[in-house]
Design an enzyme around this catalytic site. Structure first.
Site, mmCIF file in Angstrom:
data_model
loop_
_atom_site.group_PDB
_atom_site.id
_atom_site.type_symbol
_atom_site.label_atom_id
_atom_site.label_comp_id
_atom_site.label_asym_id
_atom_site.label_seq_id
_atom_site.Cartn_x
_atom_site.Cartn_y
_atom_site.Cartn_z
ATOM 1 N N GLY A 9 -12.920 30.094 35.748
ATOM 2 C CA GLY A 9 -11.653 30.812 35.690
ATOM 3 C C GLY A 9 -11.628 31.881 36.762
ATOM 4 N N CYS A 10 -10.904 32.949 36.519
ATOM 5 C CA CYS A 10 -10.803 34.033 37.493
ATOM 6 C C CYS A 10 -12.196 34.521 37.887
ATOM 7 C CB CYS A 10 -9.992 35.185 36.912
ATOM 8 S SG CYS A 10 -9.909 36.629 38.003
ATOM 9 N N PHE A 11 -12.495 34.478 39.173
ATOM 10 C CA PHE A 11 -13.861 34.803 39.607
ATOM 11 C C PHE A 11 -14.211 36.275 39.481
ATOM 12 C CE2 PHE A 11 -12.356 33.873 44.279
ATOM 13 C CZ PHE A 11 -11.526 34.982 44.287
ATOM 14 N N TRP A 12 -13.241 37.144 39.330
ATOM 15 C CA TRP A 12 -13.557 38.578 39.157
ATOM 16 C C TRP A 12 -14.413 38.797 37.919
ATOM 17 C CZ3 TRP A 12 -7.834 40.541 39.580
ATOM 18 C CH2 TRP A 12 -7.387 40.418 40.897
ATOM 19 N N ASP A 86 -5.204 32.675 32.805
ATOM 20 C CA ASP A 86 -5.096 32.092 34.140
ATOM 21 C C ASP A 86 -4.939 30.581 34.041
ATOM 22 O OD1 ASP A 86 -5.539 34.597 35.555
ATOM 23 O OD2 ASP A 86 -7.570 34.465 34.764
#
Length: 166
Positions: A9-12, A86
């Site tokens: 998912g969101c890499f952050w 996301d």
């Protein structure tokens, strides 16, 4: 040192989580296994890359098995092209390896996760890494630079020991 590439998912949030794991020595966010050798955040839809974190770790301090147990703790392995809020192909889940021996470890963990869920098939890609393109600088260490930034992952889970059989 060894490296594994994890799309969750969101890499952050994935980067923020793995930065907290003892034995992880470096993380970098980027784009993996798309249809081209180059991309950017603006082009990711067109190039079909997955937001991915390169996790460099010391195998004498943490095993790949333990890293993957952490990984499955923070993703929904049944969700297709979506994690948290996301949605889109860039948020698909995947384990991308450069060492063929890592594939067997990942297959074993994936099979165990599936069996714990009535042999439900996982939506996690398991593939050799074809390419990894570093994300733009503003994405690197995003949650360190923006402590109140968006994250779909409970980062506190990083400090909870892995239970036997997890």
């Amino acid at each position: 040192m060894k490296i594994i590439y994890l799309a969750g998912g969101c890499f952050w949030g994935v980067e923020g989580y793995f930065d907290l794991i003892d034995g992880v020595v470096e993380t970098r966010v980027g784009y993996a296994n798309g249809q081209s050798e180059a991309t950017s955040y603006a082009l990711i839809d067109a190039t079909d890359h997955a937001e991915t974190v390169a996790v460099t770790y010391d195998p004498e301090r943490i095993t790949l098995r333990e890293l993957l147990q952490h990984y499955f703790r923070i993703i929904n392995p049944f969700s297709i092209n979506r994690q948290g809020n996301d949605i889109g192909r860039q948020y698909r889940t995947g384990i991308y390896y450069t060492d063929e021996a890592d594939k067997a470890v990942a297959e074993e963990i994936m099979q165990a996760v599936s069996q714990k869920n009535d042999s439900r098939p996982l939506a996690v890609e398991l593939e050799p890494l074809r390419h990894f393109i570093d994300a733009e600088d503003y994405h690197q260490d995003y949650l360190k630079k923006n402590p109140n930034g968006y994250c779909h992952i409970d980062l506190g889970l990083a400090k909870v020991p892995i239970a036997k059989g997890e």
